[in-house]
Design an enzyme around this catalytic site. Sequence first.
Site, short mmCIF file in Angstrom:
data_model
loop_
_atom_site.label_atom_id
_atom_site.label_comp_id
_atom_site.label_asym_id
_atom_site.label_seq_id
_atom_site.Cartn_x
_atom_site.Cartn_y
_atom_site.Cartn_z
N TYR A 196 0.82 -1.22 0.00
CA TYR A 196 0.00 0.00 0.00
C TYR A 196 0.86 1.28 0.00
O TYR A 196 0.83 2.07 -0.97
CB TYR A 196 -0.91 -0.06 1.22
N LYS A 206 1.62 -10.01 0.26
CA LYS A 206 0.58 -9.03 0.60
C LYS A 206 0.46 -7.95 -0.47
O LYS A 206 -0.52 -7.20 -0.47
CB LYS A 206 0.91 -8.36 1.95
N GLY A 207 1.46 -7.80 -1.29
CA GLY A 207 1.46 -6.73 -2.29
C GLY A 207 0.78 -7.13 -3.58
O GLY A 207 0.35 -8.28 -3.74
N ASP A 232 11.68 -13.45 -1.66
CA ASP A 232 11.44 -13.29 -0.24
C ASP A 232 12.67 -12.70 0.44
O ASP A 232 13.76 -13.29 0.39
CB ASP A 232 11.08 -14.64 0.39
N ALA A 267 7.21 -5.71 5.61
CA ALA A 267 6.92 -6.13 6.99
C ALA A 267 5.53 -6.73 7.03
O ALA A 267 4.72 -6.52 6.12
CB ALA A 267 6.97 -4.92 7.93
N TYR A 303 4.32 -6.13 17.19
CA TYR A 303 4.56 -5.42 15.93
C TYR A 303 5.45 -4.19 16.16
O TYR A 303 6.49 -4.01 15.51
CB TYR A 303 3.21 -5.01 15.30
N ASP A 355 -3.98 -2.35 21.63
CA ASP A 355 -4.29 -0.99 21.15
C ASP A 355 -4.03 0.07 22.22
O ASP A 355 -4.68 0.07 23.27
CB ASP A 355 -5.78 -0.90 20.77
N1 LIG Z 1 -0.39 1.04 7.06
C1 LIG Z 1 -0.11 1.81 8.11
O1 LIG Z 1 -0.98 2.47 8.67
C2 LIG Z 1 1.30 1.87 8.63
C3 LIG Z 1 1.57 2.75 9.70
C4 LIG Z 1 2.86 2.80 10.22
C5 LIG Z 1 3.88 2.06 9.64
N2 LIG Z 1 3.60 1.24 8.59
C6 LIG Z 1 4.69 0.48 8.00
O2 LIG Z 1 4.76 0.78 6.62
C7 LIG Z 1 5.19 -0.33 5.87
C8 LIG Z 1 4.24 -0.58 4.73
O3 LIG Z 1 2.92 -0.79 5.21
P1 LIG Z 1 1.73 -1.12 4.20
O4 LIG Z 1 0.48 -0.70 4.84
O5 LIG Z 1 2.07 -0.60 2.86
O6 LIG Z 1 1.81 -2.71 4.20
P2 LIG Z 1 1.59 -3.74 3.00
O7 LIG Z 1 1.33 -5.07 3.62
O8 LIG Z 1 0.59 -3.22 2.03
O9 LIG Z 1 3.02 -3.73 2.30
C9 LIG Z 1 4.10 -4.51 2.76
C10 LIG Z 1 4.74 -5.14 1.52
O10 LIG Z 1 5.88 -5.90 1.95
C11 LIG Z 1 5.87 -7.14 1.27
N3 LIG Z 1 6.58 -8.10 2.12
C12 LIG Z 1 6.32 -8.42 3.42
N4 LIG Z 1 7.18 -9.36 3.86
C13 LIG Z 1 8.01 -9.62 2.81
C14 LIG Z 1 9.11 -10.51 2.63
N5 LIG Z 1 9.52 -11.34 3.60
N6 LIG Z 1 9.75 -10.50 1.43
C15 LIG Z 1 9.35 -9.69 0.43
N7 LIG Z 1 8.31 -8.84 0.53
C16 LIG Z 1 7.65 -8.81 1.72
C17 LIG Z 1 4.40 -7.49 1.11
O11 LIG Z 1 4.16 -8.43 0.07
C18 LIG Z 1 3.81 -6.11 0.80
O12 LIG Z 1 3.81 -5.83 -0.57
C19 LIG Z 1 5.29 -1.49 6.87
O13 LIG Z 1 6.65 -1.66 7.22
C20 LIG Z 1 4.49 -1.01 8.05
O14 LIG Z 1 4.98 -1.55 9.25
C21 LIG Z 1 2.34 1.13 8.08
O1 LIG Z 2 -12.71 -2.77 12.73
C1 LIG Z 2 -12.07 -1.95 13.41
C2 LIG Z 2 -10.71 -1.65 13.11
C3 LIG Z 2 -10.05 -0.74 13.93
N1 LIG Z 2 -10.68 -0.16 14.96
C4 LIG Z 2 -9.97 0.81 15.81
O2 LIG Z 2 -9.53 1.86 14.98
C5 LIG Z 2 -8.28 2.37 15.43
C6 LIG Z 2 -7.31 2.33 14.29
O3 LIG Z 2 -7.03 0.97 14.00
P1 LIG Z 2 -6.21 0.51 12.72
O4 LIG Z 2 -6.76 1.19 11.51
O5 LIG Z 2 -6.16 -0.98 12.73
O6 LIG Z 2 -4.78 1.12 12.98
P2 LIG Z 2 -3.78 0.94 14.21
O7 LIG Z 2 -4.07 -0.25 15.03
O8 LIG Z 2 -3.73 2.27 14.93
O9 LIG Z 2 -2.40 0.64 13.47
C7 LIG Z 2 -2.04 1.31 12.27
O10 LIG Z 2 -1.32 2.44 12.59
C8 LIG Z 2 -0.09 2.17 13.25
C9 LIG Z 2 0.55 3.50 13.55
O11 LIG Z 2 -0.26 4.24 14.42
C10 LIG Z 2 0.75 1.33 12.32
O12 LIG Z 2 1.97 1.07 12.87
C11 LIG Z 2 0.06 0.04 11.96
O13 LIG Z 2 0.84 -0.67 10.99
C12 LIG Z 2 -1.26 0.35 11.38
O14 LIG Z 2 -1.96 -0.88 11.21
C13 LIG Z 2 -7.86 1.47 16.60
O15 LIG Z 2 -8.22 2.11 17.79
C14 LIG Z 2 -8.72 0.23 16.45
O16 LIG Z 2 -9.04 -0.40 17.66
C15 LIG Z 2 -12.00 -0.44 15.25
O17 LIG Z 2 -12.58 0.08 16.20
N2 LIG Z 2 -12.66 -1.33 14.45
#
Ligand SMILES: NC(=O)c1ccc[n+]([C@@H]2O[C@H](COP(=O)([O-])OP(=O)(O)OC[C@H]3O[C@@H](n4cnc5c(N)ncnc54)[C@H](O)[C@@H]3O)[C@@H](O)[C@H]2O)c1
Ligand SMILES: O=c1ccn([C@@H]2O[C@H](COP(=O)(O)OP(=O)(O)O[C@H]3O[C@H](CO)[C@@H](O)[C@H](O)[C@H]3O)[C@@H](O)[C@H]2O)c(=O)[nH]1
Length: 330
Positions: free
Chosen positions: A11, A35-36, A50, A74, A140, A284
């Site tokens: 994403y 996941k991608g 991988d 991740a 995590y 959480d």
């Molecule tokens: N989504 C959020 O809200 C959020 C918030 C804070 C931090 N992050 C961090 O940002 C990064 C990206 O998050 P995202 O939401 O895009 O996640 P995502 O799951 O969409 O993207 C992660 C990508 O990494 C790839 N991947 C995972 N393990 C792998 C492996 N062993 N080898 C090769 N590829 C691998 C997956 O296939 C995927 O394409 C993550 O490191 C996550 O911890 C995300």
């Molecule tokens: O069905 C749902 C899903 C989520 N939540 C709540 O919504 C908030 C946000 O949840 P979520 O969207 O899952 O995000 P986080 O758990 O805050 O984690 C996200 O944001 C983090 C940084 O703050 C990143 O590190 C993580 O990768 C990412 O998943 C939390 O309080 C959850 O408990 C609900 O109430 N119902």
Amino acid sequence: MAILVCGGAGYIGSHTVWELLDHGEEIIVADNLEKGHKAALQGGKLIKGDLRDKEFVRKLFRKHDIEGVINFAAYIEVGESVQLPMKYYHNNVVLSLNILEAMAEAHTPYLVFSSTAATYGAVETSPITEDFPTIPTNPYGETKLTVEKAIKWTAQAHGLKYVILRYFNASGAHPSSKIGEDHHPETHLIPLVLQAALGKRPSIKIFGNDYPTPDGTCIRDYIHVCDLAQAHYLALQHLRSGKENTTCNLGNGLGFSVKEVIETAEKVTGLKIPQEMAPRRPGDPPALVASSDRAKSLLGWKPKYADLATIIETAWNWHKNHPNGYGDKK
Ligand SMILES: NC(=O)c1ccc[n+]([C@@H]2O[C@H](COP(=O)([O-])OP(=O)(O)OC[C@H]3O[C@@H](n4cnc5c(N)ncnc54)[C@H](O)[C@@H]3O)[C@@H](O)[C@H]2O)c1
Ligand SMILES: O=c1ccn([C@@H]2O[C@H](COP(=O)(O)OP(=O)(O)O[C@H]3O[C@H](CO)[C@@H](O)[C@H](O)[C@H]3O)[C@@H](O)[C@H]2O)c(=O)[nH]1
């Protein structure tokens, strides 16, 4: 020379690849596509593999002229990490150590690392600055903190230059609606709320209404994925210009409760979104809101989509146009 984007088919990675391509960068994406999505990549060269496989990672650096690495790869689900901590250590830590080792071996100078607000844990005040204590409340966040520390020691030993970016809650989609959020399973609040609006889920469950917040539901700082993408490009430029290693928060500095997110989504979509109360989700923290002053002053970062309704609107456009995401069921 190329920028290696690990996890670039995910994403946030795919939005960052788009941003980097717009700046004329040469991109190599390494992703196992667990996941991608291949369809999320609008360009660049995809190498499927991988990153837990040390030889695969070393070969990437031997075969290609890599100037810098952005590491998104991740597992990312807070709730799952509480149930299956070793799954998170084996992936998030091991693949990052492989990358660090290969970078040191190849003398690759620049690393931008995806870290998270989950490294802070249950904070007592906000906004959170980068010097707050880091006491994660879930595995995590702990794995991300472990990698942050490994990066800092590697930098000291091998001269690596790094920017660690601690994102708060990534959300929204590219304004073109061509790419967006498609996680399987989806665990994030905004896409789940919008799937409930589209009738793809019966309702949105609110995880806990007894937190110490004004309406009892958890508060988060939602940040647009394209604003995160911009920060990665700026981080790279920061390193290229010889500036110091740093750790920066990325958020809007505004907290919204789960209930406020649902209300805003109802306004944006014009639809009533069915909701039900559910127990707290383990791991959480009650509230996470960022101070991003450092990213603004040091990197010159300026978020463009700071308004929650705008963030949700871009996500809504993506979900309406792609009700089955990329259609590849992962
Ligand atoms: N989504 C959020 O809200 C959020 C918030 C804070 C931090 N992050 C961090 O940002 C990064 C990206 O998050 P995202 O939401 O895009 O996640 P995502 O799951 O969409 O993207 C992660 C990508 O990494 C790839 N991947 C995972 N393990 C792998 C492996 N062993 N080898 C090769 N590829 C691998 C997956 O296939 C995927 O394409 C993550 O490191 C996550 O911890 C995300
Ligand atoms: O069905 C749902 C899903 C989520 N939540 C709540 O919504 C908030 C946000 O949840 P979520 O969207 O899952 O995000 P986080 O758990 O805050 O984690 C996200 O944001 C983090 C940084 O703050 C990143 O590190 C993580 O990768 C990412 O998943 C939390 O309080 C959850 O408990 C609900 O109430 N119902």
